[in-house]
Design a protein around this motif. Structure first.
Motif, PDB file in Angstrom:
ATOM      1  N   UNK A 448       0.749  -1.302  -0.081  1.00  0.00           N
ATOM      2  CA  UNK A 448      -0.072   0.031   0.028  1.00  0.00           C
ATOM      3  C   UNK A 448       0.774   1.198   0.058  1.00  0.00           C
ATOM      4  N   UNK A 449       0.281   2.516  -0.504  1.00  0.00           N
ATOM      5  CA  UNK A 449       1.209   3.587  -0.515  1.00  0.00           C
ATOM      6  C   UNK A 449       1.383   4.067   0.787  1.00  0.00           C
ATOM      7  N   UNK A 450       0.403   3.901   1.903  1.00  0.00           N
ATOM      8  CA  UNK A 450       0.647   4.165   3.181  1.00  0.00           C
ATOM      9  C   UNK A 450       1.909   3.508   3.709  1.00  0.00           C
ATOM     10  N   UNK A 451       2.158   2.366   3.578  1.00  0.00           N
ATOM     11  CA  UNK A 451       3.236   1.655   3.983  1.00  0.00           C
ATOM     12  C   UNK A 451       4.529   1.927   3.428  1.00  0.00           C
ATOM     13  N   UNK A 452       4.331   2.629   2.022  1.00  0.00           N
ATOM     14  CA  UNK A 452       5.483   2.888   1.479  1.00  0.00           C
ATOM     15  C   UNK A 452       5.980   4.311   1.990  1.00  0.00           C
ATOM     16  N   UNK A 453       4.912   5.150   2.555  1.00  0.00           N
ATOM     17  CA  UNK A 453       5.591   6.365   3.081  1.00  0.00           C
ATOM     18  C   UNK A 453       6.080   6.124   4.429  1.00  0.00           C
ATOM     19  N   UNK A 454       5.402   5.213   5.136  1.00  0.00           N
ATOM     20  CA  UNK A 454       6.153   4.911   6.513  1.00  0.00           C
ATOM     21  C   UNK A 454       7.539   4.380   6.497  1.00  0.00           C
ATOM     22  N   UNK A 455       7.816   3.845   5.261  1.00  0.00           N
ATOM     23  CA  UNK A 455       9.122   3.195   5.112  1.00  0.00           C
ATOM     24  C   UNK A 455      10.159   4.228   4.892  1.00  0.00           C
TER      25      UNK A 455
END
Length: 468
Positions: A448-455
């Motif tokens: 997901x995009x949310x997980x991308x930004x958290x990383x």
């Protein structure tokens, strides 16, 4: 009249993840790796970042639901698209499409990611929208005739970029063919950006690219709610092609779309700085490796460039020999050549480290850049470079490079791509964080995009741009 807008909109609306060849999916992930890595590093180090972030806060655009590379906060969708586009273009290290003469990812990826965080779209949806955006923005750049567009003073990444961003955002949002046409009509009202930044190294180069990403997102959002955009915005009498270039070829905008994938022709830069200087840098690195000379053994260096490359990076010579800021340095053939002559490579950290370096300044005085007239007039002639070096022992060595490293026929190896990502990201989020982020993008269709930004969020002890 060729229905360019309708044909592009239909292609985007009909495109499914399963329609895209595996090699194109793989290339899109490679370009994502490259762009996200650049964005993270720019959030921490680009000189324009602090002012941009403070202005965003003053405007009340923080506290939303969308991520920004390398930041632990969330922002409004429009602000996130603008900042991610500006960040990804801030190092001038982002990918390029040679025949369109623009930077596709800097406008397409930020719009797609911001749009995806509104409905919570899947990784497959995002990859599909990014490929759709690439295919449209690259074809528009080709259809304009990029040299003519440049001659009028336009910045193709920013002008064409509004349409590529609109397409990417529209695809994520699931817009119909008619709604995508309207989004493109709205984008026409926002297609802007000039090359005037080159006179003083202005940060507007970065801003107007981020603004194009934001404008595309806005256009798609308005179209989704029924706002009516201009008809025939690409091919019309007062449409993009006819208004922004003297002799466009509308057929180029739709040629072989869906069967020939322009995504595969997007190049990854091995060096930060203007792409038109890279063939000369390649030649210098090859000569240095082959003849094993040192910078203090040089008597003189003459670099021959084609017209637009000479205009952007070689003249006026007094200014190019004395770059005053980062953007000046990135558009100076003399500065990039001096780094390569001294070190046999160019890295992002070299620009800030050597901008005021006395040895580099002295070396630039030995470098002359001339306009070559015998490189031909084909689409690739602007990338050709000839380097002639005279050594103090009397040797004269010459090398011509026709295709810079990173293009489709001379692409970076997997090891080179991996090394570039690591060098940009690991200093910001740590080695373990860099590996985790790389793996997430590699498997992005299931993420997901949310997980991308958290990383991408910084390590606890990492300072941000402007922090003491």
């Amino acid at each position: 009249m060729l229905e360019v807008t309708r044909e592009l909109a239909r292609f985007v609306s009909d495109l499914e993840f399963e329609d895209i060849p595996p090699e194109v999916i793989g290339r899109a992930k490679t370009l994502m790796h490259d762009f996200v890595g650049i964005g993270i590093r720019a959030r921490h180090e680009a000189d324009s970042t602090l002012a941009m972030m403070r202005a965003t806060e003053i405007l009340g655009a923080d506290g939303g639901t969308c991520g920004v590379f390398g930041d632990s906060r969330w922002f409004s969708p429009a602000a996130a698209a603008l900042m991610n586009g500006a960040l990804g273009h801030s190092l001038d290290f982002d990918d390029t499409h040679a025949e369109a003469s623009l930077h596709p990812s800097a406008v397409v990826i930020p719009a797609a990611l911001a749009a995806a965080q509104l409905p919570g779209a899947s990784g497959k949806d995002v990859i599909t929208s990014i490929v759709a955006g690439y295919e449209v923005v690259c074809r528009l750049g080709q259809a304009l005739g990029p040299d003519d567009h440049y001659e009028r003073g336009y910045h193709p990444t920013a002008t064409c970029g509004a349409f590529g961003a609109a397409v990417a955002a529209s695809k994520v949002m699931g817009l119909s063919t008619e709604e995508i046409e309207s989004a493109l009509g709205i984008a026409l009202s926002q297609a802007s950006g000039t090359m005037q930044f080159i006179e003083n190294g202005a940060w507007t180069m970065r801003y107007q690219v981020g603004n194009a990403a934001k404008n595309g997102l806005v256009a798609a959002s308005f179209a989704r709610e029924g706002f009516v955009g201009a008809t025939h915005p690409i091919e019309g009498k007062y449409g993009f092609l006819n208004a922004y270039a003297p002799s466009p070829d509308a057929k180029e905008a739709v040629a072989a779309i869906g069967s020939v994938w322009e995504t595969m022709n997007i190049a990854v830069k091995p060096y930060p700085g203007c792409r038109l200087a890279h063939s000369a840098v390649d030649a210098i690195i090859e000569l240095r490796r082959e003849y094993e000379f040192q910078a203090d053994e040089l008597d003189s260096v003459v670099i021959g460039l084609a017209g637009v490359a000479y205009d952007l990076t070689g003249a006026p010579e007094a200014q190019k020999r004395t770059p005053d800021n980062l953007v000046d340095a990135q558009f100076s053939m003399h500065f990039q050549a001096a780094i390569a002559l001294q070190h046999g490579r160019i890295q992002w950290d070299d620009f800030s480290r050597l901008l005021r370096d006395e040895a580099t300044a002295a070396l630039m005085g030995k470098i002359s850049v001339i306009r070559e007239t015998d490189f031909g007039e084909d689409d690739w002639s602007k990338f050709r470079a000839r380097v002639s070096i005279e050594l103090q022992d009397g040797r004269q060595i010459v090398r011509q490079v026709d295709l810079p490293k990173g293009e489709f026929g001379n692409f970076l190896t997997n090891l080179e791509l991996r090394a570039k990502f690591r060098s940009l990201v690991a200093p910001c989020i740590g080695q373990a964080g860099e590996i985790a982020l790389y793996d997430l993008i590699l498997n992005f269709e299931n993420e997901t995009v949310d997980d991308l930004f958290r990383r991408t969020m910084p390590a606890p002890d990492m300072l941000m741009a402007g922090e003491d």
